[in-house]
Design an enzyme around this catalytic site. Structure first.
Site, mmCIF file in Angstrom:
data_model
loop_
_atom_site.group_PDB
_atom_site.id
_atom_site.type_symbol
_atom_site.label_atom_id
_atom_site.label_comp_id
_atom_site.label_asym_id
_atom_site.label_seq_id
_atom_site.Cartn_x
_atom_site.Cartn_y
_atom_site.Cartn_z
ATOM 1 N N ASP A 123 9.905 -3.251 1.638
ATOM 2 C CA ASP A 123 9.368 -2.939 0.308
ATOM 3 C C ASP A 123 10.315 -1.910 -0.293
ATOM 4 O OD1 ASP A 123 8.029 -1.835 -1.868
ATOM 5 O OD2 ASP A 123 6.083 -1.777 -0.860
ATOM 6 N N TYR B 276 -0.222 7.853 13.646
ATOM 7 C CA TYR B 276 0.685 6.753 13.907
ATOM 8 C C TYR B 276 1.087 6.103 12.599
ATOM 9 C CZ TYR B 276 0.113 7.204 18.863
ATOM 10 O OH TYR B 276 0.166 7.682 20.129
ATOM 11 N N LYS C 109 3.155 0.799 10.456
ATOM 12 C CA LYS C 109 2.596 -0.549 10.297
ATOM 13 C C LYS C 109 3.087 -1.085 8.979
ATOM 14 C CE LYS C 109 -1.621 0.149 12.734
ATOM 15 N NZ LYS C 109 -3.022 -0.101 12.807
HETATM 16 P P1 13P Z 1 2.117 -2.066 0.082
HETATM 17 O O1 13P Z 1 1.928 -1.780 1.553
HETATM 18 O O2 13P Z 1 2.254 -3.515 -0.223
HETATM 19 O O3 13P Z 1 3.253 -1.241 -0.483
HETATM 20 O O4 13P Z 1 0.781 -1.636 -0.659
HETATM 21 C C1 13P Z 1 0.348 -0.324 -0.478
HETATM 22 C C2 13P Z 1 -0.831 0.028 -1.294
HETATM 23 O O5 13P Z 1 -1.224 1.170 -1.231
HETATM 24 C C3 13P Z 1 -1.507 -0.957 -2.145
HETATM 25 O O6 13P Z 1 -2.640 -0.409 -2.773
HETATM 26 MG MG MG Z 2 3.722 -4.762 0.425
HETATM 27 MG MG MG Z 3 4.478 -1.247 -1.992
#
Ligand code: 13P
Ligand code: MG
Ligand code: MG
Ligand code: 13P
Ligand code: MG
Length: 377
Positions: free
Chosen positions: A11, A225, A228
């Site tokens: 990401d 942790y 993930k």
């Molecule tokens: P992502 O893990 O896809 O970046 O999304 C995180 C999030 O907080 C969505 O509300």
């Molecule tokens: Mg994501």
């Molecule tokens: Mg994101």
């Protein structure tokens, strides 16, 4: 001669918020991979706000040059993400310096090396708003459940069963189970997908790798942790392995996964076509796409957008109904994750503020401040 299929994802910044990837990031990734001399073939794809680099080459798994290539692609994308001020630009690049392998540095990795068969159908699954344990349920169904995979019953090359490699993400240990004999033992662990994740599956008939996920060890940081992430998984199909339709079938009844809204909620995993893979309702619900390829001397013939099939409309409808119901629970568990599993929490601050107002409920009516004790927990 063996070929390697590497799927590396990250990401690099969301557009808008956490919902999708800006086209300029995909173009940037495309351009970088096109310029590389290392690859036989590649595809750039995305699910939600996660970029997937799907690459074939001859250098085996954990190859530093391939990992470096992916790392550089993500760095280039980060520059564009910063220029466009995308949300969380560079969020998955946890370190500034590349050290030979992207594992543990933020990106997710699923790789397998194999001898290409006479025909080599593979599926690259990619999911957003969830975590690697999300593959436990479908991998179990594909490779161990005869009600899902009739091949386990009627294909002589599947009838012996499969070996499952499982990681304990907290103790950083791995363990193998031989199925069907150890089916009940396996389920004791993989039913807890926040901790025990299926890393790989092997055919007992041929010894060959059949599936691999982006499961990686978690890092203990500041007493929690972390690491993930929105995961990917590769599944090889047909001829002693699940048919393509057997590999897709588990997603016809959406299971519940962790990772929705702020990484802190449970939601149904909705199978979608590539053009429906930008989750926006409460930043979700969690999505999974399936890209089918035939490999030909390492060339990626595809993708076929496997969940675009109208036959998965009902699963999408079911997922929407489950999502609706779970949303009605608001901040209550089990929609909201248990305290220790949330990515975000205000508990320490709120607790610190209210500490002096907590009083011990004594057995004999005696009350005593126990803020220190509570704080220590
Ligand atoms: P992502 O893990 O896809 O970046 O999304 C995180 C999030 O907080 C969505 O509300
Ligand atoms: Mg994501
Ligand atoms: Mg994101
Ligand atoms: P076809 O008859 O379309 O080749 O399909 C065979 C099969 O085994 C499908 O699972
Ligand atoms: Mg996430």
């Amino acid at each position: 001669e063996k070929i390697t299929l590497s799927v590396i994802k990250a990401d690099i910044g969301g557009y808008v918020g956490h919902s999708s990837v800006h086209p300029r990031l995909l173009e940037t990734a495309e351009r970088c991979l096109a310029a590389s001399k290392l690859l036989i073939d590649y595809r750039v794809a995305h699910v939600g706000d996660d970029i997937n680099l799907i690459m074939t080459h001859k250098y085996g798994v954990d190859c530093p040059e391939i990992h470096h290539l992916a790392w550089n692609v993500f760095l280039q994308c980060t520059e564009v993400a910063r220029e466009l001020k995308l949300y969380g630009a560079g969020q998955d690049l946890l370190s500034d310096a590349f050290s030979g392998n992207v594992k543990g540095m933020g990106p997710g990795v699923a790789e397998m090396e194999f001898e290409e068969r006479k025909s080599e159908p593979v599926i690259v699954f990619a999911a957003d708003k969830t975590e690697p344990g999300a593959w436990n349920f479908p991998l179990y169904k594909m490779f161990a459940d005869p009600f899902n995979t009739i091949g386990l019953v009627i294909d002589p090359k599947m009838h012996q069963g499969f070996r499952f490699e499982v990681y304990d993400l907290i103790k950083n240990e791995r363990v193998e189970f031989s199925l069907p004999e150890e089916l009940y033992d396996l389920l004791v662990f993989i039913g807890a997908p926040g901790r025990y994740c299926i890393k790989a599956v092997y055919s007992k008939t041929t010894g060959e790798i059949a599936a691999v996920s982006s499961t990686q060890r978690l890092n203990l940081m500041a007493g929690r942790y972390v690491g993930k992430d929105d995961p990917v998984c590769i599944v090889r199909c047909q001829s002693g392995l699940p048919a393509v339709g057997e590999a897709l079938e588990p997603f016809a009844s959406p299971h519940l996964v962790a990772g929705w809204m702020r990484g802190s909620h449970i939601g149904p995993l909705m199978p979608v076509g590539l053009n429906q893979s930008a989750p926006t309702r409460f930043d979700g619900p969690p999505r999974v796409v399936a890209m089918g390829f035939q490999l030909a001397q390492g060339r990626l013939v595809g993708p076929q957008d496997l969940f675009a099939d109208v036959a998965f409309d009902k699963a999408r409808q079911t997922a929407n109904e489950i999502a609706n119901y779970l949303r009605s629970l608001g901040p209550f568990e089990p929609h909201r994750l248990p305290l220790e599993d949330m990515e975000y929490t205000t508990m320490p601050e709120v607790m610190a503020k209210l500490k002096s107002r907590f009083v011990k409920v004594g057995r004999d009516g005696e009350t005593r401040r126990f803020a220190a004790e509570l704080g220590a927990k």
